[in-house]
Enzyme design. Structure first.
Site, PDB file in Angstrom:
ATOM      1  N   THR A 101      33.074  73.380  24.679  1.00 12.97           N
ATOM      2  CA  THR A 101      32.121  73.461  25.775  1.00 12.97           C
ATOM      3  C   THR A 101      30.890  72.682  25.358  1.00 12.97           C
ATOM      4  O   THR A 101      30.220  73.021  24.387  1.00 12.97           O
ATOM      5  CB  THR A 101      31.746  74.916  26.092  1.00 12.97           C
ATOM      6  OG1 THR A 101      32.929  75.622  26.479  1.00 12.97           O
ATOM      7  CG2 THR A 101      30.739  74.980  27.224  1.00 12.97           C
ATOM      8  N   LYS A 176      32.800  74.296  33.613  1.00 12.50           N
ATOM      9  CA  LYS A 176      32.641  75.317  32.571  1.00 12.50           C
ATOM     10  C   LYS A 176      31.253  75.938  32.635  1.00 12.50           C
ATOM     11  O   LYS A 176      31.077  77.135  32.356  1.00 12.50           O
ATOM     12  CB  LYS A 176      32.895  74.718  31.186  1.00 12.50           C
ATOM     13  CG  LYS A 176      32.818  75.740  30.036  1.00 12.50           C
ATOM     14  CD  LYS A 176      33.826  76.878  30.198  1.00 12.50           C
ATOM     15  CE  LYS A 176      33.689  77.943  29.106  1.00 12.50           C
ATOM     16  NZ  LYS A 176      34.091  77.487  27.775  1.00 12.50           N
ATOM     17  N   LYS A 244      24.474  78.614  23.074  1.00 16.11           N
ATOM     18  CA  LYS A 244      24.525  77.158  23.214  1.00 16.11           C
ATOM     19  C   LYS A 244      24.947  76.768  24.623  1.00 16.11           C
ATOM     20  O   LYS A 244      24.346  75.893  25.250  1.00 16.11           O
ATOM     21  CB  LYS A 244      25.489  76.585  22.168  1.00 16.11           C
ATOM     22  CG  LYS A 244      25.777  75.096  22.305  1.00 16.11           C
ATOM     23  CD  LYS A 244      27.099  74.816  23.033  1.00 16.11           C
ATOM     24  CE  LYS A 244      28.298  75.411  22.310  1.00 16.11           C
ATOM     25  NZ  LYS A 244      29.573  75.105  23.020  1.00 16.11           N
TER      26      LYS A 244
END
Length: 292
Positions: A101, A176, A244
């Protein structure tokens, strides 16, 4: 057509999810070269027939389809760019599939640089955690040229049951971000519901029997709430990696002049858990925010 007879696969990043994913490819009959910063993590795969590569460059030189599943965008950049990177050392006609990701802008940059070398780059982040990786039931969100998607689809279907082409390069990463935004706020609701049940004197496991099958149902409620109650906070997905992801989503939202108050709240709660040393716990350890 990419088959076990004509395709050598490389897999970089043998972590919580990558290990299981690489295992499925071996079991399907593909020759696999694996590389990870810690060789010991790959030992089970090596025992099962995978071969060890000492660098990303070596993977690029030996494999025609290469998966990367690492921690952070900076790791992706290190692996893909530079003299020892995948793009510089990969063969024309090969495929680079990043399942990390990462930032949509980085996915586009990788695609553009790879294209110059005759290489197809694909961003294909996943959702489903350690369970989805082990059971090969991941949701895979794909951004690339349509022809490249059609070529690699049979291999991706060895890893997930919901493989969806989302559009041009970067589209997989944007999708995502939608996934992570939905999870972030939902996780707050799941934790608050469990804590509320406990404070009300209810049996939370019994409560789950009612609410997981109703309108409140979600993957996190069904799969992670039981782990919370069992005191099992081992990572299916690390808090440090989720933070993150949330930062990437917040940055992307800002570029689109969009406010994300739910996501921002979730990140602030997780930031507080990191301050308490929980960065390597699973995302469901948010439950501890109310318990500490």
């Amino acid at each position: 057509m990419l088959t076990p007879e004509n395709t050598v696969i490389g897999f970089i990043g043998i972590g919580v999810m990558g290990k299981s994913m690489a295992g499925h490819l071996i079991n399907a009959g593909y020759s696999i070269f694996v590389y990870s910063r810690t060789k010991e993590k790959a030992q089970d795969l090596l025992d099962n027939g995978a071969e060890w590569a000492s660098t990303a460059k070596e993977v690029a030189e030996k494999a025609s389809v290469i998966f990367t599943m690492v921690g952070y965008p900076r790791d992706v950049e290190e692996i893909y760019f530079g003299e020892n990177g995948l793009i510089h050392n990969g063969a024309s006609g090969s495929y680079l599939i990043d399942m990390t990701t990462s930032a949509p802008s980085l996915a586009i940059k990788i695609y553009e640089q790879a294209k110059k070398e005759g290489i197809q780059a694909i961003d294909a982040p996943v959702s489903g955690g350690d369970v989805g990786a082990k059971e090969a039931t991941l949701s895979i969100m794909v951004g690339c040229e349509r022809e490249a998607f059609d070529e690699v689809l049979p291999i991706l279907e060895l890893l997930g049951t919901n493989v969806v082409y989302q559009g041009n390069p970067g589209a997989g990463q944007h999708t995502k971000m939608c996934n992570q935004i939905a999870i972030a706020s939902n996780m707050i609701g799941v934790c608050e519901a469990i804590i509320y049940a406990e404070k009300a004197g209810l049996d939370p496991e019994n409560v789950l029997k009612s609410i997981t099958t109703g309108a409140a149902g979600s993957w996190s409620l069904s799969n992670l709430a039981p782990r919370m109650l069992a005191g099992n906070f081992e990572p299916g997905f690390y808090i440090k990696h989720f933070i993150k992801d949330m930062k990437i989503a917040i940055d992307e939202a800002e570029k689109m002049e969009m406010e994300v108050p739910g996501l921002s709240l979730a990140k602030s709660l997780y930031d507080q858990l990191v301050e308490k040393g929980e960065e390597n716990s699973g995302t469901h350890a948010l439950y501890k925010f109310w318990k500490n």
